[in-house]
Design an enzyme around this catalytic site. Structure first.
Site, short mmCIF file in Angstrom:
data_model
loop_
_atom_site.label_atom_id
_atom_site.label_comp_id
_atom_site.label_asym_id
_atom_site.label_seq_id
_atom_site.Cartn_x
_atom_site.Cartn_y
_atom_site.Cartn_z
N ASN A 220 0.84 -1.19 0.00
CA ASN A 220 0.00 0.00 0.00
C ASN A 220 0.88 1.24 0.00
O ASN A 220 1.91 1.28 0.68
CB ASN A 220 -0.90 -0.05 1.25
CG ASN A 220 -1.62 1.24 1.50
OD1 ASN A 220 -1.07 2.15 2.11
ND2 ASN A 220 -2.86 1.31 1.05
N CYS B 122 -5.41 -2.28 -3.19
CA CYS B 122 -6.27 -1.77 -2.11
C CYS B 122 -7.29 -0.74 -2.61
O CYS B 122 -8.13 -0.28 -1.83
CB CYS B 122 -5.40 -1.15 -1.02
SG CYS B 122 -4.35 0.20 -1.62
#
Length: 189
Positions: A126, A159
């Protein structure tokens, strides 16, 4: 080629773990003897079978996997490695490696690696995790020790965010790895 170069491919728990299959294939085609080590979390994303098939070697999935004669597989691989490539590498893995933590086969191999072995890390995580001060400190610690990083890249992330955190292209990662052990990434075996 006189002797094949031994590359340990560490695969960690990232959605990009499926791309490690292509990395394994390209390293093998490039003339390396590839030995895959998977973390428990990596096996949540992909099974060891494709790696075993493409590398023609057993896949280490546990710290307690043994070679013949009761030799721990992680110690043999650490002794024989010319290069350890961690791809994909999560923020957790980067932190463990920066701080010398060894609680699975992959991190033990890195910690026990022969001094001549090179370490290349290809992060996939991420974007906020990548940019976090703790992660950046861990990256700097590893770079100060001579560890080479490939990526991460900008783009859409699993994500749902967009930003810096994507795994670098397979060709870029394998090119860096093969060059690091003196193999020509353009040659095919």
């Amino acid at each position: 080629m006189d002797e094949k170069k031994n590359i340990v491919l560490g695969v960690t728990g990232s959605i990009a773990a499926h791309k490690a299959v292509d990395i394994c294939s390209q390293l093998t085609k490039g003339g390396a003897d590839v030995h895959v080590v998977m973390t428990k979390d990596a096996m949540e994303f992909i099974s060891p079978l494709p790696f075993k098939t493409l590398s023609h070697n057993p896949v280490v999935t546990s710290l307690y996997d043994e070679d013949e004669n009761w030799q721990p597989a992680h110690i043999r691989l650490a002794d024989e490695a010319d290069l350890i490539l961690v791809a994909p590498a999560t923020a957790n893995t980067i932190a463990k490696l920066a701080n010398g933590l060894a609680d699975d086969a992959m991190s033990c191999i890195v910690l026990a690696a022969n001094p001549e072995a090179k370490l290349v890390i290809a992060p996939a995580l991420n974007g906020k995790m990548w940019q976090n001060d703790a992660t950046q400190l861990n990256v700097q610690i590893l770079k100060d020790r001579g560890v080479q990083f490939v990526g991460p890249e900008e783009g859409d992330l699993a994500c749902g965010y967009e930003g810096l955190g994507r795994l670098s292209p397979v060709e870029k990662i394998t090119g860096v790895a093969l060059k690091a052990v003196g193999l020509d990434p353009l040659e095919k075996s």
